[in-house]
Scaffold this active site. Structure first.
Site, PDB file in Angstrom:
ATOM      1  N   GLY A   9       6.201 -44.877 -38.219  1.00 49.26           N
ATOM      2  CA  GLY A   9       7.307 -44.087 -37.680  1.00 49.26           C
ATOM      3  C   GLY A   9       8.637 -44.777 -37.852  1.00 49.26           C
ATOM      4  N   ASN A  10       8.630 -46.121 -37.807  1.00 40.96           N
ATOM      5  CA  ASN A  10       9.872 -46.874 -37.983  1.00 40.96           C
ATOM      6  C   ASN A  10      10.291 -46.972 -39.440  1.00 40.96           C
ATOM      7  OD1 ASN A  10      10.461 -47.527 -35.247  1.00 40.96           O
ATOM      8  ND2 ASN A  10       8.813 -49.028 -35.267  1.00 40.96           N
ATOM      9  N   LYS A 122       1.611 -49.103 -25.895  1.00 41.05           N
ATOM     10  CA  LYS A 122       2.106 -48.576 -27.164  1.00 41.05           C
ATOM     11  C   LYS A 122       3.570 -48.171 -27.015  1.00 41.05           C
ATOM     12  CE  LYS A 122       1.924 -46.930 -31.358  1.00 41.05           C
ATOM     13  NZ  LYS A 122       1.839 -47.844 -32.514  1.00 41.05           N
ATOM     14  N   LYS A 207      -1.428 -44.955 -34.964  1.00 43.04           N
ATOM     15  CA  LYS A 207      -1.646 -44.286 -36.245  1.00 43.04           C
ATOM     16  C   LYS A 207      -2.383 -45.169 -37.240  1.00 43.04           C
ATOM     17  CE  LYS A 207       1.611 -46.131 -39.180  1.00 43.04           C
ATOM     18  NZ  LYS A 207       1.825 -47.272 -38.302  1.00 43.04           N
ATOM     19  N   LYS A 265      -2.206 -53.157 -36.827  1.00 46.16           N
ATOM     20  CA  LYS A 265      -2.307 -53.113 -38.283  1.00 46.16           C
ATOM     21  C   LYS A 265      -3.340 -54.112 -38.779  1.00 46.16           C
ATOM     22  CE  LYS A 265       2.369 -51.460 -39.294  1.00 46.16           C
ATOM     23  NZ  LYS A 265       2.538 -50.854 -37.976  1.00 46.16           N
TER      24      LYS A 265
END
Length: 305
Positions: A9-10, A122, A207, A265
């Site tokens: 998103g970033n 989050k 995500k 991640k």
């Protein structure tokens, strides 16, 4: 190769940029060019984050909702529709006209007893200074966490994804050569009730975990997590920081990295790359092809040194 690509998103709405439609479209256009470059030689499936966007929608809903609290699953669906529309349109503009694309709102089941519901971590939405964060906490009851020195963000529960409800539809489209945009925002979090029906829950699924599950279930060859950081770093933010260019999954400890940002991640990369022949990559959006070819970012694979 079949490649699942998770756009942060970033990466779609960069830190410090105004949260405007124009800024987001400009970033999505850049992302589409990088994805189209991959799609020339590989079959791609696109997932994306929505942290800044869903936080913005929550702020708007709180400011103009007349006392009505809009749940995060509905706001998540709204943000995913917005981002998916932009990604599909800009990707269609960057690919040959005959390319087939489809965007799916994706519901993903989570465990209602997931301990994450009792431990919000989050980050979503914009950055605040300490005074602004205190006002938001007081006005809306939102938990806040310090993300950087003197900068705070709202934090929400982030349960682990268990089942992609539409995986058969996604697989059918992918097997027919359609470029699918799905699992947006980590998917819309739902639980399955005793009668078999689905119900949304107040959470945001990470995500990267969702895209990793998608990559595994689609039997992808590679899984790329593209963000605004060029690699995974040991000692991030210290004078001794060092980029990790390649690693075996069993040699990366997620506990060494920031919860809610790089740690998920690393966890997702480890989980995907435990099978022979699979490779996970983490790095900058503009380096997508170079990451896949081992020339940039961080690669995680059993065959790594």
């Amino acid at each position: 190769m079949r490649v699942v690509v998770a756009l942060g998103g970033n990466a779609l709405l960069r830190r410090g940029e105004p949260m405007t439609a124009e800024a987001q479209r400009a970033n999505v256009r850049k992302a589409a060019r990088a994805l189209a470059d991959l799609a020339r030689d590989h079959q791609i499936v696109v997932a994306h984050g929505n942290g800044p966007q869903v936080g913005l929608l929550a702020l708007q809903a709180a400011a103009h909702g007349g006392g009505t609290v809009w749940p995060l699953d509905i706001l998540g669906a709204e943000s995913v529709g917005m981002i998916g529309y932009l990604v599909e349109q800009e990707l269609a503009n960057a690919l040959p006209r005959e390319a087939a694309l489809a965007t799916l709102l994706t519901q993903i089941e989570v465990d209602p007893d997931d301990p994450a519901f009792a431990r919000p971590e989050k980050p979503i939405g914009p950055l605040y200074d300490a005074a602004e964060a205190g006002k938001m906490r007081a006005a809306h009851g939102w938990p806040m966490a310090e993300e950087a020195a003197g900068k705070w963000r709202r934090v929400v529960p982030s349960p682990r994804p268990r089942h992609i409800t539409q995986i058969r539809a996604v697989r059918l489209l992918v097997d027919r050569g359609v470029t699918v945009i799905c699992a947006g925002g980590g998917g819309i979090p739902v639980i399955r009730l005793a009668d078999g029906s689905l119900q949304g829950v107040e959470a945001v699924i990470d995500k990267d975990h969702a895209a990793g599950l998608l990559a595994a279930q689609l039997e992808a060859d590679a899984f790329l997590m593209l963000t605004d950081v060029d690699a995974v770093y040991d000692g991030w933010g210290t004078p001794a920081q060092r980029a990790i260019r390649s690693a075996r999954p069993d040699r990366l400890d997620p506990g060494r990295f920031a919860a809610g940002s790089m740690a998920p991640k690393v966890e997702a990369a480890r989980a995907f790359a435990t099978s022979p022949g699979r490779v996970a990559g983490i790095g900058r959006l503009e380096d997508a092809r170079a990451i896949l070819e081992g020339r940039a970012g961080t690669l995680v694979a059993l065959e790594s040194d």
